[in-house]
Design an enzyme around this catalytic site. Structure first.
Site, short mmCIF file in Angstrom:
data_model
loop_
_atom_site.label_atom_id
_atom_site.label_comp_id
_atom_site.label_asym_id
_atom_site.label_seq_id
_atom_site.Cartn_x
_atom_site.Cartn_y
_atom_site.Cartn_z
N ARG A 171 72.90 108.38 58.80
CA ARG A 171 72.92 109.82 59.09
C ARG A 171 71.70 110.20 59.90
NH1 ARG A 171 72.86 112.68 53.46
NH2 ARG A 171 72.55 114.50 54.77
N ARG A 233 85.27 111.10 66.57
CA ARG A 233 85.58 111.50 67.93
C ARG A 233 85.53 110.27 68.83
NH1 ARG A 233 87.48 115.30 65.95
NH2 ARG A 233 87.10 117.53 66.37
N GLU A 262 92.95 111.78 75.21
CA GLU A 262 94.10 111.92 74.33
C GLU A 262 95.12 112.87 74.96
OE1 GLU A 262 92.77 113.16 70.46
OE2 GLU A 262 91.46 111.42 70.20
N HIS A 281 95.59 110.32 66.55
CA HIS A 281 94.74 111.40 66.03
C HIS A 281 95.45 112.14 64.90
CE1 HIS A 281 91.18 114.17 67.29
NE2 HIS A 281 91.37 114.21 65.98
N ILE A 282 95.89 111.38 63.90
CA ILE A 282 96.65 111.97 62.80
C ILE A 282 96.00 111.74 61.43
CG2 ILE A 282 98.90 112.04 63.89
CD1 ILE A 282 97.83 109.11 61.67
N GLY A 284 93.64 113.28 60.08
CA GLY A 284 93.40 114.57 59.43
C GLY A 284 94.63 115.45 59.55
#
Length: 322
Positions: A171, A233, A262, A281-282, A284
């Site tokens: 992080r 991303r 995309e 991109h599925i 979420g």
């Protein structure tokens, strides 16, 4: 009467009742605009609060806007101050609604890679009985999770339960994180973690700091036995370098849910990359009922705070990006 506009592409009657009841307690009325419908230009000045996913260019017309709550976690398209009628407009997100569904996706694709599911699916499609292939396990693995927010934490908990030997979180700053992480490191320590990483998970927002964080040089630091999973991303990875490493046998495999462009254009090298598992991109989205319920719950929690004159808990710093 104070008014809320909901750009609505997912609510059910129970969600609308929940929003309406919360709003009414603080003197708000709520108007719903089911997608692809948008708020008419001549009405945008009526609304103090927006919840949902408007087109960024529409925000300027909400001249009385005080708070915009995105029904998503990543807000990179909404960070530009010039999008808003005033710099005083608060931006919040729905971080906390997507951790469960995306963590389950990471577990799914990781196990698919470790157990050769794409190869067996290809055999099935061809009508062939496949060969037994040597498999690997999450048990005993060293996992590096870049991004220790809701998504990274929910995955770390699941990986711990499945027997991972070590889970290292990476992080911006070194401060306490969920106990599921055995170690916490800062971004500038990532190079030292990659050479013994079995599974590298990227769960990052799109910011200037995260762009290209998995560069060609860092991909080269990973062992050939490593797997890469990206659910944040597409901008976080040097996609061309990753594909080169996969095709050259310098990585065992990767699962990407996000991409530099995309949808992926026809003829893009990603389509034919070796051992690359692609999902559109599925990870979420609003496909899971729990996600929809939690999303509305979080908005209502922050609406309660806003109604009391307090700031939303999930307030986004537009300069940082989250």
């Amino acid at each position: 009467m104070r008014k809320i506009a909901v750009y609505d592409n997912f609510t059910e009657p129970k969600h609308r009742r929940q929003i309406d009841d919360t709003a009414a307690r603080y003197g708000f009325t709520v108007d719903y605009y089911p997608a692809p419908q948008t708020v008419p230009e001549e009405r945008r000045g009526e609304y103090e609060v927006i919840y949902g996913m408007p087109k960024p260019g529409e925000l300027k017309g909400f001249t009385n806007l005080k708070w915009f709550c995105g029904s998503f976690a990543g807000v990179d398209a909404y960070l530009d101050e010039s999008l808003y009628p005033s710099p005083a407009v608060m931006l919040s997100n729905s971080s906390g609604a997507y951790g469960v569904t995306i963590a389950e996706h990471i577990v799914m694709v990781t196990l698919m890679l470790l157990r050769h599911a794409p190869a067996y699916c290809a055999e099935q499609a061809a009508g062939r009985w496949g060969e037994v292939m040597p498999m690997r396990s999450i048990i005993g693995s060293t996992i590096t999770v870049v991004g220790t927010g809701d998504i990274g934490t929910e995955f770390a908990r699941r990986a711990k339960a499945l027997g991972a030997k070590s889970i290292r979180g990476v992080r911006r700053t070194k401060k306490a994180a969920d106990p599921a992480f055995d170690e916490i490191h800062t971004n500038d320590e990532l190079d030292g973690l990659l050479p013994d990483t079995d599974i590298l998970v990227l769960a990052l927002p799109a910011t200037g700091e995260t762009k290209g964080i998995l560069s060609a040089e860092r991909i080269a630091l990973l062992p050939a036995s490593a797997y890469v999973v990206n659910v944040g991303r597409g901008s976080a990875i040097d996609q061309a370098a990753l594909i080169d490493a996969l095709n050259g046998g310098r990585l065992s495999g990767a699962a990407l849910d996000v991409f530099a462009q995309e949808p992926i254009p026809a003829g893009d090298p990603a389509w034919t990359a070796k051992n690359l598992l692609i999902t559109p991109h599925i990870s979420g989205q609003m496909s899971l009922g729990y996600t929809r319920d939690r999303n509305v719950e979080l908005f209502c929690e922050d609406l309660e705070r806003y109604g009391r004159g307090e700031k939303p808990l999930r307030l986004v710093d537009r300069k940082i990006g989250y």
